[in-house]
Design an enzyme around this catalytic site. Structure first.
Site, PDB file in Angstrom:
ATOM      1  N   ASP A 210      -8.236   4.319   1.264  1.00 12.26           N
ATOM      2  CA  ASP A 210      -7.082   4.792   2.019  1.00 12.26           C
ATOM      3  C   ASP A 210      -7.553   5.323   3.375  1.00 12.26           C
ATOM      4  OD1 ASP A 210      -4.891   6.050   3.058  1.00 12.26           O
ATOM      5  OD2 ASP A 210      -4.306   7.006   1.169  1.00 12.26           O
TER       6      ASP A 210
ATOM      7  N   CYS B 176       0.867  -1.185   0.000  1.00 10.38           N
ATOM      8  CA  CYS B 176       0.000   0.000   0.000  1.00 10.38           C
ATOM      9  C   CYS B 176       0.899   1.228   0.000  1.00 10.38           C
ATOM     10  CB  CYS B 176      -0.982  -0.039   1.173  1.00 10.38           C
ATOM     11  SG  CYS B 176      -0.241   0.019   2.818  1.00 10.38           S
TER      12      CYS B 176
ATOM     13  N   ASN C 239       2.298   1.438   4.406  1.00 11.58           N
ATOM     14  CA  ASN C 239       2.576   0.174   5.119  1.00 11.58           C
ATOM     15  C   ASN C 239       2.297   0.300   6.631  1.00 11.58           C
ATOM     16  OD1 ASN C 239       5.395  -2.078   5.732  1.00 11.58           O
ATOM     17  ND2 ASN C 239       3.313  -2.612   5.249  1.00 11.58           N
TER      18      ASN C 239
ATOM     19  N   CYS D  63      -1.416   1.008   7.526  1.00  7.73           N
ATOM     20  CA  CYS D  63      -2.856   0.752   7.720  1.00  7.73           C
ATOM     21  C   CYS D  63      -3.349  -0.488   6.979  1.00  7.73           C
ATOM     22  CB  CYS D  63      -3.690   1.955   7.278  1.00  7.73           C
ATOM     23  SG  CYS D  63      -3.317   3.463   8.183  1.00  7.73           S
ATOM     24  N   ARG D  64      -3.286  -0.489   5.651  1.00  8.66           N
ATOM     25  CA  ARG D  64      -3.927  -1.560   4.872  1.00  8.66           C
ATOM     26  C   ARG D  64      -3.069  -2.801   4.686  1.00  8.66           C
ATOM     27  NH1 ARG D  64      -5.198   2.278  -0.058  1.00  8.66           N
ATOM     28  NH2 ARG D  64      -3.250   3.109   0.789  1.00  8.66           N
ATOM     29  N   SER D  65      -1.846  -2.642   4.173  1.00  9.33           N
ATOM     30  CA  SER D  65      -1.052  -3.851   3.890  1.00  9.33           C
ATOM     31  C   SER D  65      -0.648  -4.625   5.150  1.00  9.33           C
ATOM     32  CB  SER D  65       0.158  -3.540   2.997  1.00  9.33           C
ATOM     33  OG  SER D  65       1.008  -2.578   3.562  1.00  9.33           O
TER      34      SER D  65
END
Ligand code: 4NP
Length: 155
Positions: free
Chosen positions: A124, A15, A18, A20-22
């Site tokens: 995001d 993402c 690195n 929050c999402r990944s």
């Protein structure tokens, strides 16, 4: 470089930050791989360098915890050329990540949302107001990560 094929052994989720999402994708994938007893290396990284060495954001740690996954020990890092040469499958969490990965030379980077969310971007969370939205982010990642592993790695 050995790209995706029947002997796929490594997946990296990418993402922007690195944080929050990944990290959620890494946590979900590691648990799934373990549960299925698969021999697949899982990692995550960000295209940006702003958050290197930071722990995942509080709300990602919280939502993962709610699903029994501890991601608090992960530390952010920026994706490297070495990663892009080494990993069999490179997965972007949104279409901007895919554009960046292609610019960095990984033309076969795949979009996570193509595995169960009709190509939607995982939103995001940097622009979220508190925890709201993290449940949806988790659900998207959980479904798509498992579909991706089923489709790409189970032969
Ligand atoms: P992530 O979220 O890409 O899911 O880790 C973000 C974290 C930080 C920033 C953007 C997105 N940032 O602009 O610093």
């Amino acid at each position: 470089m050995s790209h995706e094929n029947s002997s796929t052994k490594s997946i990296i989720f990418v993402c922007l930050g690195n944080i929050c999402r990944s990290p959620i994708a890494e946590g979900v994938a590691k648990r799934y791989v373990k549960a299925k007893n698969l021999d697949i290396r899982i990692d995550s990284a960000g295209t940006g360098d702003w958050h290197i060495a930071e722990a995942p954001c509080e709300n990602s740690i919280k939502v993962a915890n709610q699903h029994g996954i501890n991601i608090a020990e992960q530390r952010a890092r920026q994706v490297t050329q070495h990663d892009l040469e080494k990993f069999d499958i490179v997965v972007g969490l949104d279409s901007k990540n895919i554009t960046s990965l292609k610019q960095l030379g990984r033309s076969d980077a795949i979009l996570l949302g193509d595995f169960g969310y009709e190509g939607e971007d995982v939103p995001d969370p940097y622009f979220f107001d508190g925890f709201e939205g993290f449940d949806k982010v988790y659900e998207m990642i959980d479904i798509c990560v498992r579909n991706l592993i089923d489709e790409k790695c189970m032969h």
